[in-house]
Design an enzyme around this catalytic site. Structure first.
Site, PDB file in Angstrom:
ATOM      1  N   TYR A  39     -15.961  30.782 -14.509  1.00  0.00           N
ATOM      2  CA  TYR A  39     -14.630  30.313 -14.895  1.00  0.00           C
ATOM      3  C   TYR A  39     -13.700  30.258 -13.691  1.00  0.00           C
ATOM      4  O   TYR A  39     -13.616  31.205 -12.912  1.00  0.00           O
ATOM      5  CB  TYR A  39     -14.024  31.263 -15.929  1.00  0.00           C
ATOM      6  CG  TYR A  39     -14.658  31.153 -17.288  1.00  0.00           C
ATOM      7  CD1 TYR A  39     -14.569  29.966 -18.024  1.00  0.00           C
ATOM      8  CD2 TYR A  39     -15.336  32.225 -17.837  1.00  0.00           C
ATOM      9  CE1 TYR A  39     -15.151  29.871 -19.282  1.00  0.00           C
ATOM     10  CE2 TYR A  39     -15.906  32.142 -19.099  1.00  0.00           C
ATOM     11  CZ  TYR A  39     -15.817  30.955 -19.816  1.00  0.00           C
ATOM     12  OH  TYR A  39     -16.382  30.872 -21.054  1.00  0.00           O
TER      13      TYR A  39
ATOM     14  N   LYS B 285     -11.791  64.524 -25.408  1.00  0.00           N
ATOM     15  CA  LYS B 285     -10.910  63.575 -26.100  1.00  0.00           C
ATOM     16  C   LYS B 285     -11.444  62.158 -25.914  1.00  0.00           C
ATOM     17  O   LYS B 285     -12.360  61.935 -25.118  1.00  0.00           O
ATOM     18  CB  LYS B 285      -9.489  63.703 -25.551  1.00  0.00           C
ATOM     19  CG  LYS B 285      -9.363  63.355 -24.073  1.00  0.00           C
ATOM     20  CD  LYS B 285      -7.993  63.755 -23.536  1.00  0.00           C
ATOM     21  CE  LYS B 285      -7.866  63.375 -22.083  1.00  0.00           C
ATOM     22  NZ  LYS B 285      -6.663  63.947 -21.470  1.00  0.00           N
TER      23      LYS B 285
END
Ligand SMILES: *Cc1c(COP(=O)(O)O)cnc(C)c1O
Length: 356
Positions: free
Chosen positions: A253, A35
């Site tokens: 950051y 899946k």
């Protein structure tokens, strides 16, 4: 390809992992769970390397049809069944085995006009409260289904909520036995964790997913370290920049990392837009030129910074393993507060993939 990042699918690892499943559950047939596009590996890239399996299990009708059109003739199981009754026509055409977890599906099966009966998996809710009939409903549902011309072979299935725990399937197994009372039925219960660690749950068909891809059902690599399972995917890139930090300098950051002393760092072409987890904190392992080191500061969209202190020889163009054989995907995942499942499924479409 110009940007140096690449995901590599290791076909030999897929074959070996399936072989390990066979050895773990020698008396059971195997549904290989593919899946979510083969847990992010790409169904069309991997299914032939798993073609020794007895069947493929997935949940997307489109993916099932894709498998059929590429030539897979053996069984395909739709783990969540059909989502709308009009899909039954396609289930019929492509000969798909379907799970039945709700009464509306039973009614739809009763009404459908099929060319031949479909094999079905009756799903019992053994405690997880996701999909399935309550154990006490199963007898009645089973008899109704068995009476339908549209229904062929029937199997009882359930899914475990915590099969990675030692006592995790005791109660669910009791619920399954309650549901199965008097039915003399085939059973399919075991996900990867139960395939590895609970032979008493193997029965007729096991349904491993994550271990085929070489990651741990518990999220902890150590739990499968001795199993012979091999990572089926590696994610690698290169150093594209070098910085020489002064003591106290911030990185990335938010300046989430500050150098305690002078420090040489590398910039790697891999970021969260490639599927690397943005939440991975400073210290998440990476391997550079064979040497284990760590990320520094926040992961950017397209880049991350790494500590080159233990890798004096590393420079522009040096290879970096983000996950694979030496840094397990489970290690990166647990550092970022998630599981290997999520990382492999989240590999971004922009990352080029090669199959070895
Ligand atoms: C995903 C899934 C599996 C496989 O689970 P793993 O933990 O990856 O082995 C098996 N059965 C069902 C119903 C599933 O949804």
């Amino acid at each position: 390809m110009s940007r140096p990042i690449v995901a590599t699918i290791h076909s030999a690892a897929l074959r070996q992992n399936l072989e390990i499943v066979r050895r773990a559950a020698p008396r059971s047939r195997v549904w290989s769970v593919v899946k979510a596009n083969g847990y992010g590996h790409g169904i069309d890239r991997i299914w032939q390397h798993l073609s020794d399996t007895d069947g493929f299990a997935l949940l997307n009708l489109e993916e099932a049809i894709q498998l059929r059109e590429q030539g897979w003739k053996k069984p395909i199981l739709l783990l969540e069944g059909f989502f709308h009754s009009d899909e039954l026509e396609l289930l019929d055409r492509y000969r798909l085995t379907t799970s039945v977890h709700s009464n509306w599906q039973l009614q739809a099966l009763a009404k459908a006009r099929l060319s031949a009966p479909l094999d079905i998996y009756v799903k019992v809710n053994s405690g997880m409260n996701r999909l399935g009939f309550m154990p006490e409903q199963v007898h009645n549902v089973w008899e109704k289904l068995r009476a339908l011309d549209n229904v062929g072979e029937m199997t009882l299935m359930t899914h475990f909520a915590e099969a990675e725990k030692e006592e995790g399937i005791i109660e669910p197994l009791k619920q399954v036995e309650l549901a199965a009372e008097g039915l003399n039925c085939r059973r399919s219960l075991a996900n990867s964790a139960a395939t590895l660690w609970h032979p008493e749950a193997h029965f007729d068909w096991v349904r491993p997913g994550i271990i085929l891809y070489g990651a741990s059902p518990s999220g902890q690599w150590q739990d499968i370290a001795g199993s012979g399972l091999k990572p089926a995917m590696s994610l690698t890139s290169e150093i594209i920049g070098i910085q020489q930090l002064r003591s106290g300098a911030g990185v990335g950051y938010g300046y989430r990392y500050h150098a305690a002393a002078e420090q040489r760092i590398g910039v790697v072409a891999c970021g969260y837009a490639d599927g690397y987890p943005r939440h991975a904190p400073t210290g998440t392992p990476v391997v550079i030129d064979g040497v284990r080191t760590r990320t520094l500061g926040a992961i950017s969209m397209d880049m991350m910074m790494v500590d080159l202190t233990p890798c004096a020889q590393a420079g522009i163009g040096t290879k970096v393993e983000l996950w694979g054989d030496r840094v397990k995907i489970d290690e990166v995942a647990s550092s970022a507060g998630t599981v290997g499942y999520e990382l492999m499924c989240a590999l971004a479409p922009r990352v080029p993939v090669e199959v070895l």
